[in-house]
Design an enzyme around this catalytic site. Structure first.
Site, PDB file in Angstrom:
ATOM      1  N   CYS A   1       0.865  -1.178   0.000  1.00  0.00           N
ATOM      2  CA  CYS A   1       0.000   0.000   0.000  1.00  0.00           C
ATOM      3  C   CYS A   1       0.905   1.232   0.000  1.00  0.00           C
ATOM      4  O   CYS A   1       1.716   1.416   0.918  1.00  0.00           O
ATOM      5  CB  CYS A   1      -0.933   0.013   1.207  1.00  0.00           C
ATOM      6  SG  CYS A   1      -1.795   1.588   1.388  1.00  0.00           S
TER       7      CYS A   1
ATOM      8  N   CYS B   1       0.573   3.432   3.115  1.00  0.00           N
ATOM      9  CA  CYS B   1       1.163   2.791   4.301  1.00  0.00           C
ATOM     10  C   CYS B   1       2.677   2.957   4.275  1.00  0.00           C
ATOM     11  O   CYS B   1       3.309   3.198   5.317  1.00  0.00           O
ATOM     12  CB  CYS B   1       0.802   1.309   4.358  1.00  0.00           C
ATOM     13  SG  CYS B   1      -0.842   0.963   5.008  1.00  0.00           S
TER      14      CYS B   1
ATOM     15  N   ASN C   1     -12.491  10.668  -2.427  1.00  0.00           N
ATOM     16  CA  ASN C   1     -12.915   9.788  -3.513  1.00  0.00           C
ATOM     17  C   ASN C   1     -13.043   8.371  -2.959  1.00  0.00           C
ATOM     18  O   ASN C   1     -12.152   7.908  -2.239  1.00  0.00           O
ATOM     19  CB  ASN C   1     -11.885   9.807  -4.648  1.00  0.00           C
ATOM     20  CG  ASN C   1     -11.788  11.167  -5.313  1.00  0.00           C
ATOM     21  OD1 ASN C   1     -12.790  11.844  -5.495  1.00  0.00           O
ATOM     22  ND2 ASN C   1     -10.581  11.568  -5.685  1.00  0.00           N
TER      23      ASN C   1
ATOM     24  N   HIS D   1      -6.121   3.652   0.203  1.00  0.00           N
ATOM     25  CA  HIS D   1      -5.830   3.930   1.617  1.00  0.00           C
ATOM     26  C   HIS D   1      -6.539   5.253   1.858  1.00  0.00           C
ATOM     27  O   HIS D   1      -6.233   6.249   1.174  1.00  0.00           O
ATOM     28  CB  HIS D   1      -4.312   4.031   1.838  1.00  0.00           C
ATOM     29  CG  HIS D   1      -3.891   4.320   3.246  1.00  0.00           C
ATOM     30  ND1 HIS D   1      -2.997   3.537   3.957  1.00  0.00           N
ATOM     31  CD2 HIS D   1      -4.228   5.331   4.094  1.00  0.00           C
ATOM     32  CE1 HIS D   1      -2.802   4.042   5.161  1.00  0.00           C
ATOM     33  NE2 HIS D   1      -3.544   5.152   5.274  1.00  0.00           N
TER      34      HIS D   1
ATOM     35  N   HIS E   1      -8.011   8.717   2.323  1.00  0.00           N
ATOM     36  CA  HIS E   1      -7.365  10.030   2.361  1.00  0.00           C
ATOM     37  C   HIS E   1      -8.364  11.120   2.060  1.00  0.00           C
ATOM     38  O   HIS E   1      -9.299  10.932   1.288  1.00  0.00           O
ATOM     39  CB  HIS E   1      -6.173  10.106   1.393  1.00  0.00           C
ATOM     40  CG  HIS E   1      -6.491   9.698  -0.014  1.00  0.00           C
ATOM     41  ND1 HIS E   1      -6.592   8.370  -0.376  1.00  0.00           N
ATOM     42  CD2 HIS E   1      -6.732  10.424  -1.124  1.00  0.00           C
ATOM     43  CE1 HIS E   1      -6.873   8.302  -1.665  1.00  0.00           C
ATOM     44  NE2 HIS E   1      -6.977   9.530  -2.161  1.00  0.00           N
TER      45      HIS E   1
ATOM     46  N   HIS F   1      -8.534  14.849   0.458  1.00  0.00           N
ATOM     47  CA  HIS F   1      -7.830  15.885  -0.302  1.00  0.00           C
ATOM     48  C   HIS F   1      -8.228  17.241   0.277  1.00  0.00           C
ATOM     49  O   HIS F   1      -9.419  17.518   0.483  1.00  0.00           O
ATOM     50  CB  HIS F   1      -8.274  15.885  -1.769  1.00  0.00           C
ATOM     51  CG  HIS F   1      -7.903  14.683  -2.557  1.00  0.00           C
ATOM     52  ND1 HIS F   1      -6.866  14.677  -3.462  1.00  0.00           N
ATOM     53  CD2 HIS F   1      -8.459  13.442  -2.609  1.00  0.00           C
ATOM     54  CE1 HIS F   1      -6.796  13.486  -4.039  1.00  0.00           C
ATOM     55  NE2 HIS F   1      -7.753  12.712  -3.550  1.00  0.00           N
TER      56      HIS F   1
HETATM   57  P1  AMP Z   1      -7.357   9.480  -5.254  1.00  0.00           P
HETATM   58  O1  AMP Z   1      -7.604   9.571  -6.738  1.00  0.00           O
HETATM   59  O2  AMP Z   1      -8.423  10.181  -4.447  1.00  0.00           O
HETATM   60  O3  AMP Z   1      -7.121   8.069  -4.807  1.00  0.00           O
HETATM   61  O4  AMP Z   1      -6.059  10.329  -4.987  1.00  0.00           O
HETATM   62  C1  AMP Z   1      -4.780   9.780  -4.920  1.00  0.00           C
HETATM   63  C2  AMP Z   1      -3.827  10.942  -4.925  1.00  0.00           C
HETATM   64  O5  AMP Z   1      -2.555  10.487  -4.513  1.00  0.00           O
HETATM   65  C3  AMP Z   1      -3.635  11.598  -6.309  1.00  0.00           C
HETATM   66  O6  AMP Z   1      -4.031  12.962  -6.251  1.00  0.00           O
HETATM   67  C4  AMP Z   1      -2.133  11.435  -6.566  1.00  0.00           C
HETATM   68  O7  AMP Z   1      -1.570  12.551  -7.215  1.00  0.00           O
HETATM   69  C5  AMP Z   1      -1.590  11.251  -5.163  1.00  0.00           C
HETATM   70  N1  AMP Z   1      -0.331  10.520  -5.073  1.00  0.00           N
HETATM   71  C6  AMP Z   1       0.005   9.373  -5.708  1.00  0.00           C
HETATM   72  N2  AMP Z   1       1.247   8.981  -5.343  1.00  0.00           N
HETATM   73  C7  AMP Z   1       1.706   9.907  -4.467  1.00  0.00           C
HETATM   74  C8  AMP Z   1       2.929  10.065  -3.739  1.00  0.00           C
HETATM   75  N3  AMP Z   1       3.935   9.185  -3.820  1.00  0.00           N
HETATM   76  N4  AMP Z   1       3.055  11.134  -2.931  1.00  0.00           N
HETATM   77  C9  AMP Z   1       2.051  12.041  -2.832  1.00  0.00           C
HETATM   78  N5  AMP Z   1       0.875  11.947  -3.474  1.00  0.00           N
HETATM   79  C10 AMP Z   1       0.699  10.890  -4.293  1.00  0.00           C
HETATM   80 ZN    ZN Z   2      -2.439   1.590   3.484  1.00  0.00          ZN
END
Ligand code: AMP
Ligand code: ZN
Length: 121
Positions: free
Chosen positions: A4, A7, A96, A107, A109, A111
């Protein structure tokens, strides 16, 4: 949780641009920001989606949501009427969930997206 991404970020095995951390939560900058301010708030423990939360997570979810306006304020997205000196006048909060909800990382989150429009999502 193995494999993940968030994680691994929470564990520090993948680097991130951290802006806040406590015993339960981590906040870092989105790697592909869609606005001048784009932060991701995650619980350190693995929860795949908002729909995987139970009554047990009520406190954690409340803590995450209550942190949003504090971070927004710190990152120049004040919504207060006397926001003199704050470059931006607000922010958007987004979770989302699932494939048709646009979730890419499984995981949980939040925004935090802010800054002068236009920006999308
Ligand atoms: P979601 O589409 O809501 O799952 O958002 C996932 C978010 O994670 C996207 O906006 C990506 O740009 C962001 N993301 C993916 N990999 C990383 C990373 N290594 N560090 C920071 N953000 C990331
Ligand atoms: Zn996780």
């Amino acid at each position: 949780m193995e494999n993940c991404l968030f994680c691994k970020i929470a564990a520090g095995t993948i680097p991130s641009d951290k802006v806040y951390e406590d015993n339960e939560l981590l906040v870092f900058k989105d790697i592909s920001p869609i606005a001048p301010v784009h932060l991701l708030l995650i619980p350190k423990k693995h929860i795949s989606t908002l729909s995987d939360c139970t009554d047990h997570e009520t406190g954690l979810l409340g803590k995450m949501l209550a942190l949003v306006p504090k971070l927004a304020e710190q990152h120049g997205c004040s919504v207060k009427s006397d926001n003199k000196g704050s470059p931006y006048g607000g922010y958007k909060t987004l979770i989302n969930s699932g494939p048709d909800g646009g979730q890419e990382v499984y995981h949980l989150h939040i925004h935090l997206i802010g800054g002068t429009k236009p920006w999308s999502k």
